[in-house]
Write a protein that holds these residues in place. Structure first.
Motif, PDB file in Angstrom:
ATOM      1  N   HIS A  31       0.883  -1.318   0.065  1.00 33.00           N
ATOM      2  CA  HIS A  31       0.083   0.079  -0.120  1.00 33.00           C
ATOM      3  C   HIS A  31       0.946   1.313   0.069  1.00 33.00           C
ATOM      4  O   HIS A  31       0.680   2.075   0.704  1.00 33.00           O
ATOM      5  CB  HIS A  31      -0.943  -0.011   1.097  1.00 33.00           C
ATOM      6  N   THR A  39      -3.612  -3.498   5.064  1.00 32.28           N
ATOM      7  CA  THR A  39      -4.612  -2.286   4.858  1.00 32.28           C
ATOM      8  C   THR A  39      -6.109  -2.687   4.477  1.00 32.28           C
ATOM      9  O   THR A  39      -6.983  -2.771   5.042  1.00 32.28           O
ATOM     10  CB  THR A  39      -4.354  -1.141   4.064  1.00 32.28           C
ATOM     11  N   ASP A  40      -5.943  -3.452   3.389  1.00 25.88           N
ATOM     12  CA  ASP A  40      -7.289  -3.928   2.893  1.00 25.88           C
ATOM     13  C   ASP A  40      -8.183  -4.977   3.651  1.00 25.88           C
ATOM     14  O   ASP A  40      -9.146  -5.164   3.442  1.00 25.88           O
ATOM     15  CB  ASP A  40      -7.040  -4.496   1.285  1.00 25.88           C
ATOM     16  N   GLY A 109     -12.576  -5.177   1.524  1.00 28.65           N
ATOM     17  CA  GLY A 109     -11.587  -4.033   1.433  1.00 28.65           C
ATOM     18  C   GLY A 109     -10.776  -3.866   0.204  1.00 28.65           C
ATOM     19  O   GLY A 109      -9.903  -3.059   0.530  1.00 28.65           O
ATOM     20  N   HIS A 168      -5.465   4.061  -5.148  1.00 27.81           N
ATOM     21  CA  HIS A 168      -4.669   2.992  -4.093  1.00 27.81           C
ATOM     22  C   HIS A 168      -3.838   3.390  -3.326  1.00 27.81           C
ATOM     23  O   HIS A 168      -3.052   4.268  -3.542  1.00 27.81           O
ATOM     24  CB  HIS A 168      -3.845   1.956  -5.130  1.00 27.81           C
TER      25      HIS A 168
END
Ligand SMILES: [Zn+2]
Length: 248
Positions: A31, A39-40, A109, A168
């Motif tokens: 990321h 993160t996702d 996510g 992103h």
């Protein structure tokens, strides 16, 4: 309430009150220079757990590796092939279904997962149609929702970050992890301030187009305060939507 922090008698008891569960689903992928690889997966997990705690519904373990082949040019990224992901999601669903769950809400996510999640849900319905038609088994219903598409959340992202939200390693998603993990802050010199935009193909092409991993974003704007606002908005919307889905 979290499935992996519960005992089986507690899940038995929950099933007498509800047949619905939320499963956070995301990815493990780069990321950008200051975003966490998780993160996702972390963003839907953070939102789902808080919603589950506030409203008393069950949150499953996080399906935390997804469709990330285009990020494989960056160290630490892990990906599944689409066929592997469809098979794994189907096994998760069949396991839960065997115990009596009938409503699976996948809180996603990662944009790159969307097509494969959709194919996996279609595949689950095929299993029902081909395998059990007429068997009078409980119907399995799934829905999937991207956290940034929960009511009001996209608008709040735009309001908080009118410039440099990008697509992103966004300041919105990095704000959510900064809010949940205030002691974890990565620093790096970022240039250019706002990353380039363009298409996504294979991993090597991605690395050439987006040398530090960001697309269109300036994640240095991220803050725990913004993250708290986003999580609060998302939690409210998720509770409403999940309750309606569970009751349908
Ligand atoms: Zn992301």
């Amino acid at each position: 309430m979290q499935l992996h922090m519960s005992s089986w008698p507690e899940i038995d008891a929950y099933l007498k009150t509800s047949k619905a569960i939320i499963i956070p689903i995301g990815s493990t992928e780069q990321h950008g220079p200051i975003g966490l690889l998780g993160t996702d997966a972390l963003c839907p997990e953070i939102i789902a757990r808080r919603a589950g705690d506030e409203a008393g519904f069950l949150v499953g373990p996080t399906f935390n590796v997804g469709q990330s082949q285009h990020h494989m040019g960056f160290a630490g990224t892990i990906t599944l092939r689409p066929s592997t992901m469809i098979a794994a999601m189907t096994d998760w669903a069949n396991s839960l279904r065997r115990h009596g769950f009938e409503r699976l809400y996948w809180l996603n996510g990662h944009g790159g997962n969307v097509a494969t999640i959709s194919a996996a849900i279609t595949s689950m319905y095929h299993d029902t149609t081909f395998g059990e038609a007429g068997a009078n088994t409980p119907p399995l219903r799934c829905m999937s929702r991207n956290w940034w598409e929960l009511a009001g959340v996209h608008e709040l992202c735009r309001q908080l970050f009118p410039v440099g939200e990008g697509s992103h390693a966004t300041p919105s998603e990095i704000s959510i992890t900064r809010y949940a993990f205030p002691d974890v802050e990565k620093r790096a010199d970022i240039s250019p301030k706002i990353a380039p935009v363009g298409p996504i193909f294979d991993a090597d092409d991605f690395r050439r187009r987006y040398p530090d991993g960001r697309i269109g974003s300036d994640p240095t704007q991220a803050s725990p305060e913004a993250g708290e606002k986003l999580v609060t908005k998302a939690v409210r919307a998720l509770i409403n939507e999940f309750q309606a889905f569970a009751a349908a």
